[in-house]
Design a protein around this motif. Structure first.
Motif, PDB file in Angstrom:
ATOM      1  N   TRP A   1       9.492  14.915  55.935  1.00  0.00           N
ATOM      2  CA  TRP A   1      10.002  14.983  54.569  1.00  0.00           C
ATOM      3  C   TRP A   1      11.444  14.501  54.420  1.00  0.00           C
ATOM      4  O   TRP A   1      11.834  14.038  53.344  1.00  0.00           O
ATOM      5  N   SER A   2      12.235  14.566  55.485  1.00  0.00           N
ATOM      6  CA  SER A   2      13.657  14.223  55.366  1.00  0.00           C
ATOM      7  C   SER A   2      13.885  12.776  54.913  1.00  0.00           C
ATOM      8  O   SER A   2      14.678  12.533  53.987  1.00  0.00           O
ATOM      9  N   PRO A   3      13.228  11.770  55.530  1.00  0.00           N
ATOM     10  CA  PRO A   3      13.452  10.400  55.042  1.00  0.00           C
ATOM     11  C   PRO A   3      12.999  10.208  53.599  1.00  0.00           C
ATOM     12  O   PRO A   3      13.654   9.492  52.830  1.00  0.00           O
ATOM     13  N   LEU A   4      11.899  10.866  53.225  1.00  0.00           N
ATOM     14  CA  LEU A   4      11.402  10.734  51.854  1.00  0.00           C
ATOM     15  C   LEU A   4      12.388  11.334  50.862  1.00  0.00           C
ATOM     16  O   LEU A   4      12.661  10.755  49.794  1.00  0.00           O
ATOM     17  N   TRP A   5      12.928  12.496  51.197  1.00  0.00           N
ATOM     18  CA  TRP A   5      13.891  13.150  50.307  1.00  0.00           C
ATOM     19  C   TRP A   5      15.166  12.316  50.164  1.00  0.00           C
ATOM     20  O   TRP A   5      15.695  12.149  49.066  1.00  0.00           O
ATOM     21  N   LEU A   6      15.651  11.781  51.267  1.00  0.00           N
ATOM     22  CA  LEU A   6      16.876  10.984  51.223  1.00  0.00           C
ATOM     23  C   LEU A   6      16.690   9.727  50.387  1.00  0.00           C
ATOM     24  O   LEU A   6      17.599   9.322  49.646  1.00  0.00           O
ATOM     25  N   ARG A   7      15.531   9.092  50.520  1.00  0.00           N
ATOM     26  CA  ARG A   7      15.292   7.899  49.711  1.00  0.00           C
ATOM     27  C   ARG A   7      15.248   8.224  48.229  1.00  0.00           C
ATOM     28  O   ARG A   7      15.689   7.435  47.385  1.00  0.00           O
ATOM     29  N   ALA A   8      14.740   9.411  47.890  1.00  0.00           N
ATOM     30  CA  ALA A   8      14.602   9.780  46.480  1.00  0.00           C
ATOM     31  C   ALA A   8      15.883  10.359  45.900  1.00  0.00           C
ATOM     32  O   ALA A   8      16.221  10.091  44.732  1.00  0.00           O
ATOM     33  N   PHE A   9      16.607  11.155  46.678  1.00  0.00           N
ATOM     34  CA  PHE A   9      17.738  11.902  46.118  1.00  0.00           C
ATOM     35  C   PHE A   9      19.078  11.636  46.816  1.00  0.00           C
ATOM     36  O   PHE A   9      20.120  11.976  46.265  1.00  0.00           O
ATOM     37  N   GLY A  10      19.051  11.114  48.036  1.00  0.00           N
ATOM     38  CA  GLY A  10      20.282  10.736  48.716  1.00  0.00           C
ATOM     39  C   GLY A  10      21.059  11.865  49.345  1.00  0.00           C
ATOM     40  O   GLY A  10      21.982  11.618  50.128  1.00  0.00           O
ATOM     41  N   GLN A  11      20.719  13.114  49.039  1.00  0.00           N
ATOM     42  CA  GLN A  11      21.443  14.271  49.574  1.00  0.00           C
ATOM     43  C   GLN A  11      20.531  15.484  49.549  1.00  0.00           C
ATOM     44  O   GLN A  11      19.710  15.642  48.635  1.00  0.00           O
ATOM     45  N   GLY A  12      20.666  16.340  50.557  1.00  0.00           N
ATOM     46  CA  GLY A  12      19.837  17.532  50.614  1.00  0.00           C
ATOM     47  C   GLY A  12      20.238  18.557  49.563  1.00  0.00           C
ATOM     48  O   GLY A  12      21.401  18.619  49.153  1.00  0.00           O
ATOM     49  N   PRO A  13      19.307  19.398  49.105  1.00  0.00           N
ATOM     50  CA  PRO A  13      19.623  20.378  48.070  1.00  0.00           C
ATOM     51  C   PRO A  13      20.679  21.395  48.482  1.00  0.00           C
ATOM     52  O   PRO A  13      21.553  21.743  47.675  1.00  0.00           O
ATOM     53  N   LEU A  14      20.622  21.880  49.715  1.00  0.00           N
ATOM     54  CA  LEU A  14      21.610  22.864  50.137  1.00  0.00           C
ATOM     55  C   LEU A  14      22.942  22.212  50.485  1.00  0.00           C
ATOM     56  O   LEU A  14      23.997  22.827  50.302  1.00  0.00           O
ATOM     57  N   GLU A  15      22.908  20.964  50.957  1.00  0.00           N
ATOM     58  CA  GLU A  15      24.159  20.227  51.145  1.00  0.00           C
ATOM     59  C   GLU A  15      24.846  20.026  49.797  1.00  0.00           C
ATOM     60  O   GLU A  15      26.076  20.175  49.672  1.00  0.00           O
ATOM     61  N   ARG A  16      24.057  19.726  48.774  1.00  0.00           N
ATOM     62  CA  ARG A  16      24.611  19.557  47.431  1.00  0.00           C
ATOM     63  C   ARG A  16      25.182  20.876  46.909  1.00  0.00           C
ATOM     64  O   ARG A  16      26.259  20.919  46.294  1.00  0.00           O
ATOM     65  N   LEU A  17      24.464  21.983  47.176  1.00  0.00           N
ATOM     66  CA  LEU A  17      24.939  23.299  46.751  1.00  0.00           C
ATOM     67  C   LEU A  17      26.251  23.646  47.435  1.00  0.00           C
ATOM     68  O   LEU A  17      27.188  24.154  46.798  1.00  0.00           O
ATOM     69  N   TRP A  18      26.341  23.378  48.724  1.00  0.00           N
ATOM     70  CA  TRP A  18      27.560  23.676  49.484  1.00  0.00           C
ATOM     71  C   TRP A  18      28.742  22.892  48.929  1.00  0.00           C
ATOM     72  O   TRP A  18      29.808  23.452  48.673  1.00  0.00           O
ATOM     73  N   ARG A  19      28.558  21.609  48.715  1.00  0.00           N
ATOM     74  CA  ARG A  19      29.636  20.782  48.219  1.00  0.00           C
ATOM     75  C   ARG A  19      30.022  21.166  46.799  1.00  0.00           C
ATOM     76  O   ARG A  19      31.208  21.232  46.453  1.00  0.00           O
ATOM     77  N   ALA A  20      29.020  21.423  45.947  1.00  0.00           N
ATOM     78  CA  ALA A  20      29.297  21.782  44.556  1.00  0.00           C
ATOM     79  C   ALA A  20      30.036  23.122  44.492  1.00  0.00           C
ATOM     80  O   ALA A  20      30.982  23.270  43.712  1.00  0.00           O
ATOM     81  N   GLY A  21      29.612  24.087  45.324  1.00  0.00           N
ATOM     82  CA  GLY A  21      30.288  25.382  45.323  1.00  0.00           C
ATOM     83  C   GLY A  21      31.724  25.266  45.788  1.00  0.00           C
ATOM     84  O   GLY A  21      32.631  25.896  45.234  1.00  0.00           O
ATOM     85  N   ALA A  22      31.951  24.430  46.816  1.00  0.00           N
ATOM     86  CA  ALA A  22      33.315  24.241  47.325  1.00  0.00           C
ATOM     87  C   ALA A  22      34.197  23.539  46.294  1.00  0.00           C
ATOM     88  O   ALA A  22      35.357  23.928  46.100  1.00  0.00           O
ATOM     89  N   ARG A  23      33.654  22.537  45.618  1.00  0.00           N
ATOM     90  CA  ARG A  23      34.433  21.838  44.586  1.00  0.00           C
ATOM     91  C   ARG A  23      34.776  22.758  43.438  1.00  0.00           C
ATOM     92  O   ARG A  23      35.893  22.711  42.894  1.00  0.00           O
ATOM     93  N   ALA A  24      33.832  23.609  43.051  1.00  0.00           N
ATOM     94  CA  ALA A  24      34.066  24.493  41.910  1.00  0.00           C
ATOM     95  C   ALA A  24      35.158  25.527  42.201  1.00  0.00           C
ATOM     96  O   ALA A  24      35.857  25.965  41.276  1.00  0.00           O
ATOM     97  N   LEU A  25      35.310  25.889  43.460  1.00  0.00           N
ATOM     98  CA  LEU A  25      36.271  26.936  43.813  1.00  0.00           C
ATOM     99  C   LEU A  25      37.598  26.402  44.316  1.00  0.00           C
ATOM    100  O   LEU A  25      38.540  27.168  44.509  1.00  0.00           O
ATOM    101  N   THR A  26      37.668  25.085  44.581  1.00  0.00           N
ATOM    102  CA  THR A  26      38.902  24.512  45.083  1.00  0.00           C
ATOM    103  C   THR A  26      39.935  24.318  43.966  1.00  0.00           C
ATOM    104  O   THR A  26      39.616  23.815  42.905  1.00  0.00           O
TER     105      THR A  26
END
Length: 386
Positions: free
Chosen positions: A361-386
């Motif tokens: 599933w990893s290659p399919l997800w990357l082709r469709a979305f470019g980033q993992g859901p939890l990686e996106r959550l981690w980055r978004a949470g860090a940006r929101a609190l910085t």
């Protein structure tokens, strides 16, 4: 791509470790005689896991974590220390949720705590980082032997009723009462498990803090290897192969000797615990380093297997937690309920289910979305609190 492939291999190795935490009672994670030892294949699986898997991939994952944090610290132009601290805070919260809902042996909390010290080391030379790592491994062994030494002494002097020997047998041995308690915990319901784990959060901090030296040692090595451009894929193949061979020639015989000592003791709880958690630490680190060098030596060929591993590695946080979801669905009482119903070798075979799904599933997800859901959550949470 090579660095992502290395991260993907680490995720696969952690699945080979974590399956036992979901499938078998606590004591059997390190001690095969406690539960799940039904045939010769089970004993061989334990030996292979002890020598080649157990804590090698945690070490490898921690090395890559240190390197990744250094990359971000060097990339951040404004307030890098504050941004890093926020990232560690968000990662700790993700790990805390993971530990309560799914996996009590979650490593994200330990990485987040150890990671708070990384900005202090970002200006150090590679050799200073390696010296720090050696010192931290020594600290880990020193404190570990203080904890396990009395139990080992009691075992060899035949004192079986002491507080130390009883503690070791309950946690790393085959104590019948402790095993029944672990079986009951493994079969508890979802709500009961959440309540129990949430109530034990304060007591877990002692365990998390005790893991800081060994995790920080691996992170320091990863930072040094990035500084020396090994993890950037700039070392010659022959150099990587030669150093990997040296690390393997030192670590594998030592780990085999420790495994012999454990078996010779009759899998005494004190010996099992000391060998797995303390005395193997320098050799686990060296073998993890050998794995890193071998992957970097061959991954740049960019074959299909390398691309698949790289995709798994780019979604490392998502795949790490997804593996726990899959194991819970198989072994937990709210899933198929296979906890305590499989042997050690059967559990090992089951560990390939999340590995295969991640590769799919990893290659399919990357082709469709470019980033993992939890990686996106981690980055978004860090940006929101910085």
């Amino acid at each position: 791509m090579a660095l992502d492939a290395l991260r993907g291999l680490a995720i696969m190795g952690i699945a080979w470790m974590n399956v036992y935490a979901f499938a078998l009672p606590l004591q059997a994670y390190y001690n095969p005689t406690a539960f799940g030892l039904e045939s010769a294949p089970d004993r061989w699986v334990w030996l292979a896991s002890f020598v080649f898997v157990e804590d090698k991939f945690r070490t490898l994952f921690a090395m890559l974590f240190g390197a990744g944090c250094l990359i971000l610290l060097e990339k951040d132009q404004e307030h890098p220390i504050r941004a890093h601290a926020v990232r560690m805070g968000v990662l700790f919260l993700i790990g805390l949720a993971h530990s309560i809902l799914l996996a009590s042996n979650d490593v994200l909390r330990a990485y987040a705590i150890a990671g708070l010290a990384l900005p202090i080391m970002r200006g150090f030379t590679p050799y200073a980082l390696y010296a720090i790592a050696i010192g931290l491994v020594a600290v880990h062994i020193g404190f570990g032997m203080v904890a396990f030494g009395s139990g080992i002494l009691d075992f060899y002097q035949g004192r079986t009723g002491t507080e130390a020997s009883l503690f070791m047998e309950r946690n790393f041995g085959s104590d019948a009462v402790a095993l029944r308690s672990s079986m009951a915990l493994g079969e508890e319901g979802f709500i009961d498990r959440i309540a129990r784990r949430a109530s034990s959060i304060p007591s877990q901090f002692a365990v998390l803090l005790s893991s800081v030296p060994i995790n920080l040692a691996a992170m320091a090595i990863g930072m040094g290897l990035w500084r020396q451009r090994m993890l950037a894929g700039e070392w010659r193949t022959f150099r990587l192969q030669r150093l990997a061979g040296v690390c393997a020639l030192i670590s594998i015989p030592a780990l085999l000797l420790l495994a012999w000592w454990v078996g010779r003791s009759g899998f005494s709880g004190a010996v099992v615990g000391a060998a797995a958690l303390v005395l193997s630490a320098p050799f686990d680190t060296l073998l993890g380093l050998a794995y890193a060098m071998l992957v970097m030596a061959f991954a740049n060929a960019a074959g299909r297997s390398t691309k698949g591993l790289a995709a798994v590695g780019r979604l490392s946080l998502t795949n790490y937690i997804t593996t726990s979801v899959i194991f819970a669905a198989i072994f937990a009482s709210w899933g198929l309920g296979w906890f305590g119903r499989v042997s050690r070798s059967e559990a090992f075979l089951i560990s390939f289910i999340p590995i295969g799904l991640a590769l799919l599933w990893s290659p399919l997800w990357l082709r469709a979305f470019g980033q993992g859901p939890l990686e996106r959550l981690w980055r978004a949470g860090a940006r929101a609190l910085t």
